[in-house]
Design a protein around this motif. Structure first.
Motif, short mmCIF file in Angstrom:
data_model
loop_
_atom_site.label_atom_id
_atom_site.label_comp_id
_atom_site.label_asym_id
_atom_site.label_seq_id
_atom_site.Cartn_x
_atom_site.Cartn_y
_atom_site.Cartn_z
N THR A 196 1.05 -1.12 0.00
CA THR A 196 0.02 -0.04 0.04
C THR A 196 1.07 1.26 0.02
OG1 THR A 196 -0.07 -0.14 2.36
CG2 THR A 196 -1.94 -1.07 1.34
N THR B 118 2.51 -1.28 3.69
CA THR B 118 2.09 -2.29 4.00
C THR B 118 1.94 -3.66 3.15
OG1 THR B 118 0.68 -1.15 5.63
CG2 THR B 118 0.12 -3.26 5.41
N ILE C 195 -8.84 -5.04 2.50
CA ILE C 195 -7.67 -4.87 3.22
C ILE C 195 -7.86 -3.97 4.50
CG2 ILE C 195 -5.32 -3.66 3.13
CD1 ILE C 195 -5.74 -6.31 1.18
N LEU D 264 -2.97 2.03 4.53
CA LEU D 264 -3.79 1.08 5.26
C LEU D 264 -4.76 1.86 6.28
CD1 LEU D 264 -4.09 -1.79 6.06
CD2 LEU D 264 -2.27 -1.26 7.93
N CYS E 226 -7.70 2.72 4.19
CA CYS E 226 -8.48 1.11 3.73
C CYS E 226 -9.31 1.14 5.09
CB CYS E 226 -7.57 0.40 3.59
SG CYS E 226 -6.71 0.45 2.02
N ARG E 227 -8.45 1.43 6.22
CA ARG E 227 -9.41 0.95 7.55
C ARG E 227 -10.70 1.82 7.66
NH1 ARG E 227 -4.31 -0.36 11.19
NH2 ARG E 227 -4.33 -2.60 10.69
#
Ligand code: PEP
Ligand code: MG
Length: 858
Positions: free
Chosen positions: A549, A553, A797, A823, A826-827
């Motif tokens: 990413t 990550t 992800i 990341l 994405c979260r």
């Protein structure tokens, strides 16, 4: 009670390498691997039938049950050689009395298998309540217990008079007798000596001819009259009635079900349409015209019209002597057969070659069709030339198929005409001249295109295909989709009048062929295509790098593969391993399961093609939408909720054992991990693990192999923490997980647009599973269709998924998309997605997040 009629090893009937017996079409029973060459009576009774070729005997027990004993497989071909009958039809016999002697050595050399099915025929009115299998039996040992079927009302439905039998049955095949049911019907007669004819809709067909059976045009629910004569007449009508009525609601067993997302099924999912008129007249459509067509292979292309006309190969009617022409005919068929066999055996490079291989196998069957051959031979005997005889035979059959209402059957005309050309080319040597020289970016226009014509074209010069006739489910459409060549079919005769060289936009995303569009439109399409190409090239170039990413990550991007060729292509696309090898490819479209050596070799080829990258081998996922004809499967009202996935393997331990042994044979073993489909509880995993440990001991394998669980049911998602107590990793199968969460059949075209794995309920289950994995520091992958959607990748992800296993071709796109997000982003996106009310809302959220209206993720 029936006793063993043979000395030997008693095994389940499913071991018989013949679909007719193994699928219990003719009745239930056991198979005995004989150790001695004497067949005896299994009970007191009367000898009801002795096959003319002496390889099978039926005894009717005093209570009425008919027991068929069929010595070896395909032994009808020995025409009696090696068999000595020591009884006669009508004789009263005592249990254990000798009926038949056979030469065990000769059979071992000449028959594909000695396994002798001993079955209680389906129309006996009896069913099996106990059988002795998995041990050695001597003549007279207890073998099976029967009891009368309470529901069996009266006498069998058929009537058998001497050497003839008649019976009526209804067609249960959902789409009537189309190509595959026709092949199944013909195959069910393989071991029987009888002349069998079917009548329906005022037509009659030789039941051994798939062409003639298709030409009946019989539809679901039609009544069929089956008439047979010859020594095995009674068995033949029984076998056909069983196949015809074998499946009430389910698709024909042994067919490959359409899976959403496959190239072939993309074409198959498009409804058939009524063809527009093919008589186009001579005038070319005006510039700016838009011809509507049916999308057979999605995509966009710009190029110039190139008319591909099938060369009419001239043949003289009169032959140069019957013997001369017959020899020429057989030689030409031999040449075509050899070529088709080669093509059918090739795993090929890429899905296009694989589809072409499967179609070659279908053509091989047509090449041997008894009706076609019979018609050609009659013509030859009348003094016609080989070419003329073959052409007349093929065209007669094609004309019959053309009159049928069912578009699936009409599309098989292409296959017949293709075979006509192939044999004529072999006869006349007209081959080389018939492969045309294509200009750059050709949009190939044809009335209809034949599979062999398409595979002969230079794919680097074909921009698109446009046919006046044809259907989205025709074989040529399937090959085009697999080769990623945009194609429109059913454009009507106007397409044939297009000016040679006319500039065209073939929009197989909207379903129109644009004729000489204005320069601005041409420029627009060219720039869209150029942008797509540039993006693809850049992504391909970057795809060999590890996937990370934007904040670094590490995410593993693997591929789902089904063959060594696909594995090689996936590696070229940047796959870092295989996250799902669907082993079904080895088990489908055949009569019996592959043995250990064959499986090991296939897995090894794929492991080698991956060049040391991880290989995740899923154990057989049979049942449900992947029925396998030769596996014993009780009739199920609802196969998706029935014996499928690991349940089938547990119900067939010898099958599972063979597969696990084959996997343990792959070297280096560290490269492989095992994945179990359709798990719902830990006990299923423990059972397979216990067998695996036992086999490791047996094979002196010291390394351990990781065992993962597929999360395909709400049960496995909710119990993921417990499953991880016995499994090493999780892999989420979103295709089934969505089907079972939303209670929507994955094969139902009416629900296809709503069967969306981005549904928040599915995402919440993925979240539960991923949290369980995180809690135990285990790996969680997604290998279902959702992993191939760049739009979904950041959400997955963000939910905690570590590995995506996708279709090889989208890997560069996936890696590029993930490289643009962190990341943390994405979260955040995943949390928001979980709170959405439906799949549409999740999609628009993801599009907004990916920018450019989602274009960047498409
Ligand atoms: C799934 O269900 O998502 C899966 C990967 O398995 P299959 O599509 O083979 O059923
Ligand atoms: Mg599945």
């Amino acid at each position: 009670m029936l006793v063993a009629p043979l000395a030997g090893w008693s095994t389940p009937l499913d071991e018989a390498p013949d679909a007719v017996f193994a699928s219990r079409m003719m009745g239930d029973g056991v198979a005995i691997d004989p150790l001695d060459g004497v067949l005896c009576a299994p009970c007191d009774g009367e000898v009801a039938l002795i096959a003319q070729s002496r390889h099978a005997v039926t005894v009717r027990a005093a209570g009425g049950a008919a027991i068929l004993m069929h010595v070896g497989i395909d032994t009808v071909n020995l025409k009696g050689e090696g068999f000595t009958v020591v009884t006669r039809e009508g004789a009263r016999v005592r249990s254990g009395e000798a009926l038949l002697r056979f030469d065990l050595d000769l059979l071992a050399r000449r028959a594909p298998s000695l396994l002798t099915p001993v079955i209680v025929t389906t129309d006996s009115g009896f069913r099996l309540v106990r059988r002795v299998v998995g041990r050695e039996v001597r003549v007279g040992d207890p073998l099976m217990d029967l009891e009368p079927e309470r529901a069996a009302a009266g006498a069998p439905a058929g009537s058998a008079a001497g050497q003839g039998a008649v019976r009526r049955a209804r067609v249960a095949f959902e789409h009537g007798i189309h190509a595959r049911p026709a092949a199944l019907l013909a195959a069910s007669l393989k071991n029987l000596a009888a002349d069998v004819r079917l009548r329906a809709r005022g037509r009659e067909a030789n039941a051994r001819s798939t062409v003639a059976l298709m030409a009946l045009g019989a539809q679901h629910g039609d009544e069929i009259e089956i008439r047979a004569s010859g020594p095995d007449a009674a068995l033949a009508v029984q076998a056909l009635a069983a196949v015809l009525g074998a499946e009430a609601a389910a698709p024909p067993r042994g067919t490959v079900a359409v899976r959403a997302g496959d190239a072939a099924s993309a074409a198959a999912a498009i409804p058939a349409v009524t063809l527009p008129a093919l008589e186009g007249g001579g005038t070319s459509p005006a510039p700016g015209a838009k011809l509507p067509g049916v999308i057979a292979s999605r995509g966009l292309a710009v190029g110039r019209a190139f008319h591909l006309r099938r060369p009419e190969i001239a043949v003289a009617e009169a032959g140069a002597g019957v013997a001369h022409e017959t020899n020429a005919f057989d030689r030409a068929r031999g040449v075509v057969r050899a070529r088709l066999e080669r093509r059918a055996a090739e795993s090929g490079a890429g899905a296009g070659a694989r589809a072409a291989g499967e179609i070659a196998a279908a053509h091989l069957e047509l090449l041997e069709d008894p009706e076609l051959l019979g018609a050609a031979r009659v013509s030859l005997a009348q003094g016609r030339s080989a070419g003329f005889a073959w052409r007349e035979a093929v065209r007669g059959a094609a004309a019959q198929l053309r009159t049928l209402a069912d578009p699936r059957l009409r599309e098989r005309v292409d296959d017949l005409l293709d075979l006509e050309t192939q044999v004529l080319v072999a006869l006349t040597g007209a081959g080389a001249a018939s492969v045309p020289e294509l200009p750059e970016s050709a949009i190939v226009i044809a009335r209809e295109l034949l599979p062999s014509q398409l595979v002969a074209l230079d794919p680097t010069r074909v921009a698109g295909l446009a046919t006046a006739a044809g259907g989205a489910t025709s074989h040529v459409s399937i090959i085009a989709a697999a080769m990623e060549i945009p194609a429109l079919v059913a454009l009507g005769g106007t397409a044939l009048a297009l000016r040679e060289g006319a500039e065209l936009v073939l929009d197989a995303e909207q379903g129109v062929l644009e004729v000489e569009p204005p320069p601005a439109r041409l420029a627009e399409v060219r720039s869209v295509l150029a942008a797509r190409r540039a993006r693809l090239a850049a992504e391909r170039a970057a795809a060999q790098r590890e996937c990370r990413t934007a904040d670094g990550t590490r995410i593993e991007v693997f591929a789902n593969v089904g063959s060594a060729a696909e594995a090689e292509a996936a590696v070229r696309n940047g796959a870092e391993g295989c996250g799902l090898l669907r082993t079904e490819f080895l088990f489908l479209e055949r009569d019996s399961a592959p043995d250990e050596a064959e499986q090991r070799a296939a897995y090894q080829r794929i492991a080698d093609a991956l060049g040391g990258r991880p290989l995740t081998i899923r154990t057989l996922d049979a049942g449900g939408d992947k029925p396998i004809a030769y596996l014993p499967q009780p009739p199920e009202e609802n196969p998706a909720l029935g014996l499928r996935g690991v349940r089938t393997s547990i119900a067939n331990p010898s099958l599972l054992r063979t597969q696990l042994r084959a996997i343990l044979g792959v070297r280096p073993l560290e490269q492989t991990r095992i994945l179990l489909p359709m798990i719902t509880e830990a006990a299923e995993v423990q059972l397979v693990r216990a067998m695996l440990d036992e086999l490791r001991l047996e094979l002196a394998v010291t390394q351990s192999v990781e065992v993962g669980v597929m999360v395909e049911t709400p049960a496995s998602a909710l119990l993921a923490d417990r499953l991880l107590a016995v499994a090493d990793f999780l892999s989420i199968g979103t295709n089934d997980l969505t089907q079972y969460t939303l209670a929507m059949d994955r094969g139902n075209p009416q629900l296809a647009s709503r069967l969306d794995a981005l549904h928040p309920a599915v995402l919440r289950l993925i979240d539960t599973a991923a949290q369980a994995a995180a809690g135990q520091a285990r790996m969680v992958a997604v290998c279902g269709g959702l992993a191939s959607e760049p739009l979904a990748a950041p959400i997955l992800i963000g939910l905690g998924v570590h590995e995506l296993s996708a279709v090889g071709a989208v890997i560069p796109r996936l890696k590029a998309c993930l490289g643009r997000v962190t990341l943390a982003e994405c979260r955040a996106l995943a949390r928001e997605a979980l709170a959405q009310p439906d799949a549409a809302a999740v999609r628009s959220l993801a599009r907004r997040a990916m920018g450019e209206g989602g274009e960047g993720a498409r």
